[in-house]
Design a protein around this motif. Structure first.
Motif, short mmCIF file in Angstrom:
data_model
loop_
_atom_site.label_atom_id
_atom_site.label_comp_id
_atom_site.label_asym_id
_atom_site.label_seq_id
_atom_site.Cartn_x
_atom_site.Cartn_y
_atom_site.Cartn_z
N ARG A 153 0.82 -1.21 0.00
CA ARG A 153 0.00 0.00 0.00
C ARG A 153 0.86 1.26 0.00
O ARG A 153 0.52 2.26 -0.65
CB ARG A 153 -0.93 0.00 1.22
CG ARG A 153 -1.99 -1.09 1.20
CD ARG A 153 -2.82 -1.02 -0.04
NE ARG A 153 -3.87 -2.01 -0.06
CZ ARG A 153 -4.64 -2.29 -1.09
NH1 ARG A 153 -4.44 -1.65 -2.24
NH2 ARG A 153 -5.58 -3.21 -1.03
N LEU A 201 -4.74 5.62 2.34
CA LEU A 201 -3.82 4.68 2.95
C LEU A 201 -4.31 4.28 4.34
O LEU A 201 -4.26 3.10 4.72
CB LEU A 201 -2.42 5.30 3.04
CG LEU A 201 -1.32 4.43 3.69
CD1 LEU A 201 -1.11 3.16 2.89
CD2 LEU A 201 -0.02 5.23 3.77
N GLN A 216 2.10 1.79 -3.51
CA GLN A 216 1.03 2.31 -4.36
C GLN A 216 0.78 3.79 -4.08
O GLN A 216 0.54 4.58 -5.00
CB GLN A 216 -0.25 1.51 -4.14
CG GLN A 216 -0.17 0.08 -4.65
CD GLN A 216 -1.41 -0.72 -4.28
OE1 GLN A 216 -2.28 -0.27 -3.54
NE2 GLN A 216 -1.49 -1.94 -4.81
N ASP A 258 -7.11 1.88 3.86
CA ASP A 258 -6.60 0.55 3.51
C ASP A 258 -6.06 -0.19 4.72
O ASP A 258 -6.17 -1.42 4.81
CB ASP A 258 -5.49 0.67 2.45
CG ASP A 258 -6.06 1.05 1.08
OD1 ASP A 258 -7.27 0.83 0.87
OD2 ASP A 258 -5.30 1.57 0.25
#
Length: 319
Positions: free
Chosen positions: A8, A295, A11, A298
């Motif tokens: 994550r 984030l 990304q 997530d």
């Protein structure tokens, strides 16, 4: 879990780089010349002093090839240096820092209102046994989504400022001056949260595990809040992460309607003045906020549903 977090983070870094690169390309190919505007001649370079234009272009790095400019600006941006404003000469970081508190106050309040009223509306609509009340409540979110934000702001100003005189129409006048802009900004976001959460709750309440909980003697409130809400909250949490970026974007309109000093008005003024460093700094900052919030979303997912991490591990083993 560690591999999930690292993926994550990678990304998130990729999204920031893409946002910076796309904004640089778009702003580089826009018509007009910020240096000519700064020289007081608009976009007509023919009437400006060539020596002054050359000096300003060299000062701001606009005389270099686009690829060299990109590399220089990206290296500085990584260190948090976005250069100086073409219009005011102040550093972009200080311009954003001065306007940021007002925008954070506005968007934060609007987000809290959207979660409270949107989530409350969805819970009430799916909990009530009265069919007519459920249909009436579920008809409100589509209406909130379809109404333009600027129209909501103008109607609130007309009703509560000019007629009822309960709240100030313009400016940053403390808590009273925050109410109408925050409500205006929260209407669209709250409606989207209500739509998604109500749909997810309706689906979750029809699942077999809910029937099992009811068979074991769990009351309606416990089934609704403890069993169904936890699983139904994942789609709403996803929407919440997206809404942060939408709130930042809509703040441009809201701060303009209510004449509030914030990043929205800074962005509008920078675009009008072709102040490319400020525009790019605001774009990157907005992307950073969006990335950090998503984030965090997530990272919260596995706490609500551990199967997400297990699914990622299984895919990694298969590859």
């Amino acid at each position: 879990m560690r591999r999930y977090v690292i993926r994550r983070l990678a990304q998130a870094a990729g999204v920031l780089w893409a946002a910076y690169t796309v904004s640089f390309l778009v702003l580089d190919y826009l018509p007009g010349d910020p240096v000519s505007a700064m020289a007081g001649q608009g976009a007509d370079q023919g009437t400006a002093d060539p020596a002054q234009l050359a000096r300003l272009k060299a000062e701001y790095g606009f005389d270099k090839p686009a690829l060299v400019q990109y590399a220089d600006y990206l290296g500085k941006a990584v260190r948090g240096d976005f250069g100086d404003s073409v219009a005011t000469g102040r550093s972009v970081t200080s311009v954003i820092a001065d306007a940021l508190p007002q925008t954070l106050e506005l968007t934060g309040t609007a987000l809290v209102l959207a979660v409270i009223f949107g989530g409350g509306l969805a819970l009430l609509a799916t909990y009530t046994p009265l069919r007519w009340l459920r249909q009436a409540l579920l008809s409100l979110p589509p209406l909130g989504v379809s109404v333009p934000t600027f129209w909501v702001g103008l109607m609130l100003v007309e009703l509560f400022s000019f007629r009822a005189r309960l709240f100030p129409a313009f400016g940053n006048d403390g808590l009273r001056g925050l109410v109408l802009p925050a409500v205006t900004l929260a209407v669209l976001s709250g409606a989207m949260i209500a739509q998604v959460l109500a749909k997810s709750l309706s689906t979750a309440l029809a699942e077999p595990y809910v029937e099992t909980a009811r068979a074991k003697g769990a009351g309606r409130a416990r089934v609704h809040l403890h069993h169904a809400l936890r699983n139904a909250s994942l789609p709403a949490l996803t929407v919440l992460g997206v809404l942060v970026g939408q709130l930042m974007a809509n703040s441009v309109v809201v701060e303009t309607v209510f004449s509030r000093n914030g990043l929205g008005r800074v962005t509008a003024g920078a675009v009008s003045a072709q102040d490319i460093p400020v525009v790019q700094g605001v774009i990157v900052f907005g992307s950073l906020v969006f990335v950090l919030v998503n984030l965090a979303v997530d990272l919260i997912y596995p706490l609500l549903d551990p199967r997400i991490v297990l699914a990622g591990q299984n895919r990694w083993r298969l590859t």
